[in-house]
Scaffold this motif. Structure first.
Motif, PDB file in Angstrom:
ATOM      1  N   MET A 154      44.568  22.227   5.599  1.00  0.00           N
ATOM      2  CA  MET A 154      45.464  21.475   4.742  1.00  0.00           C
ATOM      3  C   MET A 154      46.787  22.179   4.495  1.00  0.00           C
ATOM      4  SD  MET A 154      43.133  19.444   1.943  1.00  0.00           S
ATOM      5  CE  MET A 154      42.020  20.790   1.592  1.00  0.00           C
TER       6      MET A 154
ATOM      7  N   ASN B 212      38.989  16.835   6.023  1.00  0.00           N
ATOM      8  CA  ASN B 212      40.095  17.470   5.300  1.00  0.00           C
ATOM      9  C   ASN B 212      40.756  16.499   4.335  1.00  0.00           C
ATOM     10  OD1 ASN B 212      39.644  19.826   6.715  1.00  0.00           O
ATOM     11  ND2 ASN B 212      41.352  19.549   8.123  1.00  0.00           N
TER      12      ASN B 212
ATOM     13  N   ASP C 115      41.218  16.787   0.354  1.00  0.00           N
ATOM     14  CA  ASP C 115      42.575  16.773  -0.182  1.00  0.00           C
ATOM     15  C   ASP C 115      42.718  15.738  -1.295  1.00  0.00           C
ATOM     16  OD1 ASP C 115      45.428  17.561  -0.030  1.00  0.00           O
ATOM     17  OD2 ASP C 115      45.711  15.498   0.639  1.00  0.00           O
TER      18      ASP C 115
ATOM     19  N   LEU D   2      39.850  22.565   6.686  1.00  0.00           N
ATOM     20  CA  LEU D   2      40.638  23.068   5.556  1.00  0.00           C
ATOM     21  C   LEU D   2      42.095  23.349   5.917  1.00  0.00           C
ATOM     22  CD1 LEU D   2      38.151  25.567   3.859  1.00  0.00           C
ATOM     23  CD2 LEU D   2      38.482  23.145   3.368  1.00  0.00           C
TER      24      LEU D   2
END
Length: 238
Positions: free
Chosen positions: A1, A39, A43, A144
């Motif tokens: 992210m 992800n 998020d 991630l």
């Protein structure tokens, strides 16, 4: 992210994807899409709420100081990679930035170097590998951390290992990583909203923007070959 957040501004300038098309650079697309969805779920349900709270609670001058502090730490890695690529002038520029901001800028909390005309650059070990001819390899979405390639994933690992935050004790290192993540995510909240409105296929949108940005960074500073005007093209002008 975090890597996705760092390329969002460029993503928004690259136009909309028009539909799923298998790209030779992305042979792992089914796996990458699954990781992208994983992800994205984290998020939406964790990172974004924390980032919104951070923006709401922490005053803007403090947030700016935090951003500047981590930007200064990042300049150390940029400097090492510029020297590793034998970009000596760029490396000296990075060294000057770190020296000025770490002293006059109170450990980087104040960005003194940019107003003074010392440019900020963008380098990492993935680009260093590319500089020496290592191919990018297939596109890869990291859990991630977001968009990457096989080469860039290797470079990312090396950069993280060499980052100044790793010079501290584990408790301090983990705290720095956490604050850096929240600060970075908070900075790009508005860009995320624009991305969701602009992209028909967010996965393709992010992938193509990331790969385009990496190619542009790798080509940065390279001289384009001049046309060979002496070559006989069959047209003698007669």
């Amino acid at each position: 992210m975090p890597r996705l957040m760092s390329c969002l501004p460029l993503v928004l300038l690259c136009g909309c994807a028009t539909g799923p098309q298998r790209d030779p650079a992305d042979p792992l697309e089914p796996l990458n899409r699954a990781t992208f969805r994983f992800n994205d779920t984290l998020d939406r349900h964790i990172a974004q709420p924390v980032a919104r709270t951070y923006n709401r609670v922490v005053p803007r001058p403090v947030r700016t100081g935090v951003d500047n502090f981590f930007s200064n730490l990042g300049d150390v890695t940029v400097m090492v990679n510029d020297f590793a690529q034998l970009r000596l002038m760029d490396g000296m520029n990075d060294l000057m930035r770190v020296a000025v901001n770490s002293t006059l800028g109170l450990l980087g909390v104040l960005d003194i170097a940019t107003p003074a005309g010392i440019a900020k650059r963008d380098q990492d070990f993935g680009l260093t590998l590319g500089h020496y001819g290592v191919p990018a390899g297939p596109y890869l979405v990291l859990p991630l951390f977001g968009p990457s390639t096989f080469r860039d994933a290797t470079g990312f690992g090396v950069d993280q290992y060499a980052a100044p935050a790793n010079w501290t004790r584990p408790a301090a290192r983990n705290t720095l990583w956490g604050v850096d993540f929240v600060s970075t995510r908070a900075r790009y909240l508005n860009a995320t909203n624009l991305l969701e409105q602009a992209a028909l296929d967010r996965y393709l949108f992010v992938r193509d923007a990331y790969l385009g940005r990496r190619r542009a960074l790798l080509d940065q500073g390279k001289e384009a070959p001049l046309p060979d005007y002496g070559k006989d093209d069959g047209n003698t002008g007669k």
